[in-house]
Design a protein around this motif. Structure first.
Motif, short mmCIF file in Angstrom:
data_model
loop_
_atom_site.label_atom_id
_atom_site.label_comp_id
_atom_site.label_asym_id
_atom_site.label_seq_id
_atom_site.Cartn_x
_atom_site.Cartn_y
_atom_site.Cartn_z
N ALA A 28 0.84 -1.20 0.00
CA ALA A 28 0.00 0.00 0.00
C ALA A 28 0.87 1.25 0.00
N ARG A 29 0.29 2.31 -0.47
CA ARG A 29 0.93 3.63 -0.39
C ARG A 29 0.58 4.24 0.97
N MET A 30 1.35 5.24 1.36
CA MET A 30 1.13 5.88 2.66
C MET A 30 -0.27 6.51 2.73
N ARG A 31 -0.72 7.11 1.64
CA ARG A 31 -2.04 7.74 1.63
C ARG A 31 -3.14 6.72 1.94
N THR A 32 -3.03 5.54 1.36
CA THR A 32 -4.01 4.47 1.63
C THR A 32 -3.97 4.07 3.09
N LEU A 33 -2.75 3.93 3.62
CA LEU A 33 -2.62 3.57 5.04
C LEU A 33 -3.23 4.64 5.93
N GLU A 34 -2.97 5.91 5.60
CA GLU A 34 -3.53 7.01 6.39
C GLU A 34 -5.06 6.94 6.40
N GLN A 35 -5.65 6.72 5.23
CA GLN A 35 -7.10 6.68 5.14
C GLN A 35 -7.68 5.50 5.90
N LYS A 36 -7.08 4.34 5.75
CA LYS A 36 -7.61 3.14 6.39
C LYS A 36 -7.37 3.13 7.90
N ILE A 37 -6.29 3.75 8.33
CA ILE A 37 -5.92 3.68 9.75
C ILE A 37 -6.46 4.87 10.55
N CYS A 38 -6.34 6.07 10.02
CA CYS A 38 -6.71 7.26 10.79
C CYS A 38 -8.13 7.74 10.52
N LEU A 86 3.32 -9.56 -4.09
CA LEU A 86 3.60 -8.11 -4.09
C LEU A 86 3.36 -7.54 -5.48
N LYS A 87 3.93 -8.20 -6.49
CA LYS A 87 3.78 -7.71 -7.86
C LYS A 87 2.32 -7.72 -8.29
N GLU A 88 1.62 -8.80 -8.01
CA GLU A 88 0.21 -8.93 -8.38
C GLU A 88 -0.63 -7.83 -7.74
N ARG A 89 -0.46 -7.62 -6.45
CA ARG A 89 -1.24 -6.60 -5.73
C ARG A 89 -0.89 -5.19 -6.17
N ARG A 90 0.40 -4.93 -6.40
CA ARG A 90 0.81 -3.60 -6.85
C ARG A 90 0.28 -3.33 -8.26
N ASP A 91 0.36 -4.31 -9.13
CA ASP A 91 -0.16 -4.16 -10.50
C ASP A 91 -1.67 -3.89 -10.48
N LEU A 92 -2.37 -4.48 -9.53
CA LEU A 92 -3.80 -4.28 -9.41
C LEU A 92 -4.13 -2.86 -8.90
N GLN A 93 -3.35 -2.39 -7.94
CA GLN A 93 -3.63 -1.10 -7.31
C GLN A 93 -3.10 0.10 -8.09
N SER A 94 -2.00 -0.07 -8.82
CA SER A 94 -1.34 1.06 -9.49
C SER A 94 -2.26 1.88 -10.39
N PRO A 95 -3.05 1.26 -11.28
CA PRO A 95 -3.92 2.07 -12.14
C PRO A 95 -4.95 2.88 -11.35
N ILE A 96 -5.44 2.31 -10.25
CA ILE A 96 -6.43 3.02 -9.43
C ILE A 96 -5.78 4.23 -8.77
N VAL A 97 -4.59 4.03 -8.20
CA VAL A 97 -3.86 5.13 -7.55
C VAL A 97 -3.54 6.21 -8.58
N GLU A 98 -3.11 5.80 -9.76
CA GLU A 98 -2.75 6.76 -10.80
C GLU A 98 -3.94 7.60 -11.23
N ARG A 99 -5.08 6.97 -11.45
CA ARG A 99 -6.27 7.73 -11.85
C ARG A 99 -6.73 8.66 -10.75
N PHE A 100 -6.67 8.20 -9.51
CA PHE A 100 -7.09 9.03 -8.39
C PHE A 100 -6.20 10.26 -8.24
N ASN A 101 -4.92 10.10 -8.52
CA ASN A 101 -3.97 11.20 -8.33
C ASN A 101 -3.92 12.17 -9.50
N GLN A 102 -4.73 11.95 -10.52
CA GLN A 102 -4.77 12.91 -11.62
C GLN A 102 -5.22 14.25 -11.06
N ALA A 103 -4.70 15.32 -11.65
CA ALA A 103 -4.95 16.67 -11.15
C ALA A 103 -6.44 16.99 -11.02
N VAL A 104 -7.27 16.52 -11.96
CA VAL A 104 -8.69 16.84 -11.93
C VAL A 104 -9.33 16.32 -10.64
#
Length: 179
Positions: A28-38, A86-104
């Protein structure tokens, strides 16, 4: 309770939650951890957010958690996690994280938070505030609302790096707000 004991307790809770989330999600990325934990989970198991980074750094330094470097920000995982998962989970999450982080998306979410703060400031009567959304009934063509920032200098001192604050409040307390 002694302040040092409180800090240790918050960090222990944060460490426990980091381990649990990484066991469930593998990586997970830190942002995901922050949201799920805090922000989510059982109310009595939400550490104060500023202790999460300290707990993560301690866990990385001790080798409990590993950091996977990526040009767009690190991913975290528990030491000993199987490489193929690790690779499987990261490959699954990467496109979602990338779309979410788009400037719009990220600029709209940030502006919605600013608008919520603005409305809260408007609905109280004890403090004067600086910063405004002059026309909330009419967003711009891109869906972003016009915002007037408060001054970028206070008492003759400029805000570092030519940054802008979202709001300044004055009253029983004085504060600068950056959402």
């Amino acid at each position: 309770m002694n302040q040092d004991i409180k800090i240790i307790a918050w960090r222990e809770l944060a460490s426990k939650r980091i381990k649990n989330i990484l066991k469930q999600h593998t990586v997970a990325r830190m942002r995901t951890l922050e949201q799920k934990i805090c922000d989510a989970g059982p109310f009595n198991q939400r550490p104060e957010p500023h202790h999460l980074n300290s707990a993560m750094q301690i866990m990385v330094d001790s080798g409990i958690v590993k950091k996977l470097y990526d040009p767009k920000g690190p991913w975290f995982f528990l030491a000993g996690s199987p490489e193929h998962i690790l690779k499987e989970r990261r490959d699954l999450q990467s496109p979602i994280v990338e779309r979410f982080n788009q400037a719009v998306v990220s600029s709209r979410i940030g502006q919605y938070l600013e608008i919520a703060i603005f409305k809260a400031l408007q609905n109280q009567g004890e403090m004067v505030h600086f910063g405004d959304f002059p026309n909330l009934s009419c967003p711009g063509r891109n869906g972003i609302y016009q915002k007037e920032e408060p001054p970028s200098h206070l008492s003759g001192k400029r805000i570092p790096k030519q940054k802008k604050l979202d709001f300044i409040i004055a009253g029983p307390i004085k504060a600068a707000i950056e959402a």
